[in-house]
Write a protein that holds these residues in place. Structure first.
Motif: not given
Length: 260
Positions: A91, A95, A116, A163
């Motif tokens: 997931q 992203l 991010h 990530y």
């Protein structure tokens, strides 16, 4: 209920015993058809062990009165469904790939790489200081940051690890994979990613050879990789031929430098 108790002091402090009990119907001759209840136990002095007995007819009556539990599951329903494995890394990988909600952009070797801030700061203390330090103010606009002395491919591999906590680039074999591990190892001190550093250190250790042991040893010294350094020294001292080959390689490199 039947109870067995140890009354005397046992040699060595404990005694093991096994015994059998059976219900006897006083209205019938013999021992009746009640099965033996066999039990074993280990006792200290004055310890006791209980064995509970009940007639079959009493069990049948109790089963009729109680009935079947409301939440009972049919015996042929099969095993309960297993819990799905975690897909959190996939997931977060999606992203990163989709770039949805990205609020910071890095310029690396002429390429723009969105990311991010919250994810980066959570995973790296260095990014936390850079993105949310005392001199930084939270902004609704996406800030831009320049990353020097790093290839875009290496930076993307590092982001993928941040990530997803995985490094698929290191799961293959070949000199290209070892080179990627070396490049990642050179940059890990900049962002405080200790786990990735150890993964790269292990990968580089698996590919030590006469042609690269000198540069690998220097790399280990520069970045404080004690295990990698020890592996390089062990390789050099493993056999005399490694020392001779290393000396020949260094001599050849010195001659080429003099010619140039």
């Amino acid at each position: 209920m039947s109870r067995l108790r140890l009354m005397s002091k046992a040699a060595g402090g404990r005694v093991a015993a096994s015994f059998a009990c059976r219900l006897v119907d006083p209205n019938q001759s013999g021992l009746g058809d009640s099965p033996d209840q066999i039990s074993s136990a280990s006792f200290h002095r004055y310890d006791f062990h209980d064995v509970y007995l009940v007639r079959r007819s009493e069990l049948e009556v109790r089963a009729v009165l109680l009935g079947e539990p409301k939440n009972a599951v049919a015996s042929d329903a099969g095993p309960p469904p297993s819990v799905p494995s975690s897909d959190l890394h996939r997931q977060f990988g999606e992203l990163l790939r989709s770039q949805k909600g990205a609020d910071v952009t890095f310029h690396v070797s002429g390429e723009s790489v969105p990311a991010h801030r919250s994810v980066l700061a959570t995973r790296s203390p260095v990014f936390m200081a850079q993105l949310y330090g005392h001199t930084k103010e939270a902004s609704t606009s996406a800030p831009c940051m320049e990353v020097k002395d790093m290839e875009a491919e290496v930076f993307r591999a590092m982001l993928r690890f941040i990530y997803t906590d995985t490094a698929p680039e290191l799961e293959r074999s070949g000199w290209q994979v070892t080179a990627m591990a070396q490049h990642l190892l050179e940059t890990m001190d900049r962002y405080g990613l200790e786990r990735l550093k150890r993964m790269c250190e292990e990968k580089v250790s698996m590919d030590i050879s006469v042609s690269n042991v000198t540069t690998t040893l220097a790399l280990a010294e520069q970045h404080g990789c004690a295990k990698l350094k020890a592996n390089c020294i062990e390789f050099i001292l493993a056999a005399p031929k490694n020392l001779f080959a290393l000396a020949a390689t260094e001599g050849k490199e010195e001659k080429e430098e003099m010619k140039s």
